[in-house]
Design a protein around this motif. Sequence first.
Motif, PDB file in Angstrom:
ATOM      1  N   GLN A 152       3.562   2.853  -9.674  1.00  0.00           N
ATOM      2  CA  GLN A 152       2.828   3.464 -10.630  1.00  0.00           C
ATOM      3  C   GLN A 152       3.949   4.520 -11.487  1.00  0.00           C
ATOM      4  OE1 GLN A 152      -0.777   5.515  -9.509  1.00  0.00           O
ATOM      5  NE2 GLN A 152      -1.475   3.462  -8.905  1.00  0.00           N
ATOM      6  N   GLU A 195       2.557   2.188  -3.725  1.00  0.00           N
ATOM      7  CA  GLU A 195       1.558   2.089  -4.789  1.00  0.00           C
ATOM      8  C   GLU A 195       1.975   3.393  -5.562  1.00  0.00           C
ATOM      9  OE1 GLU A 195      -2.697   2.068  -3.622  1.00  0.00           O
ATOM     10  OE2 GLU A 195      -2.745   0.031  -3.118  1.00  0.00           O
ATOM     11  N   ARG A 200       0.772  -1.142   0.035  1.00  0.00           N
ATOM     12  CA  ARG A 200       0.165   0.220  -0.180  1.00  0.00           C
ATOM     13  C   ARG A 200       0.860   1.166   0.162  1.00  0.00           C
ATOM     14  NH1 ARG A 200      -2.917  -3.026   3.654  1.00  0.00           N
ATOM     15  NH2 ARG A 200      -2.129  -1.515   5.307  1.00  0.00           N
TER      16      ARG A 200
END
Length: 199
Positions: free
Chosen positions: A182, A178, A175
């Motif tokens: 990306q 993330e 988490r």
Amino acid sequence: MAGELRITVNASSLNTLVEQYPHQAMVTLAQALKKAALPVVRRIKEKMAGPVLKHRSGDLSRSVTIGGVESNLQTRALSISIGSNIVYARIHETGGTILPRRGTYLAIPLSAAQTPTGKARFSPRNAPGPTFVARSKRGNLIIFQKLSSGGIRPLFVLKRSVVIPKRPIWEPSLRESEQDIQTIFAQEIDTAVERLNRG
């Protein structure tokens, strides 16, 4: 693997690239995904070295690896696993109760039976000198060693079970990573597209 995390990306926005260069594009996407997984591995290892788990031998941290990339050319989906082959990796994440596999009790080494990293130096069956089992003042069953000086030394405490609390590392690390995943994936794809277009 005992502990495992999976990262999946959908590359359907790159349909033109994949159709023009099917093999090169999928190889490039796989390499980009591997690089994008590195921040997750870094965070997992950081949490294992202190704030979540007490660092002892370092075996668990060293065992964290990035697996192979699985790809599906039809759906344009790629996934990669991050995992550990150490048996106790999963129980730290989920918590649980450890029961003896053989016999009635777990033998938990006390300081006299531990290496500096906290591992057992020997098993109860291979303990040095004569040993005996007695209850401590607190009521715990203890394997004691009889010393030649006449004294005794506690070696192992015997427990019917041990409860390991839940100490999540893998999912929180994913988490927290993330945005990094990306960003790195997009940068790697941009660089690869330029390279492929240049020929």
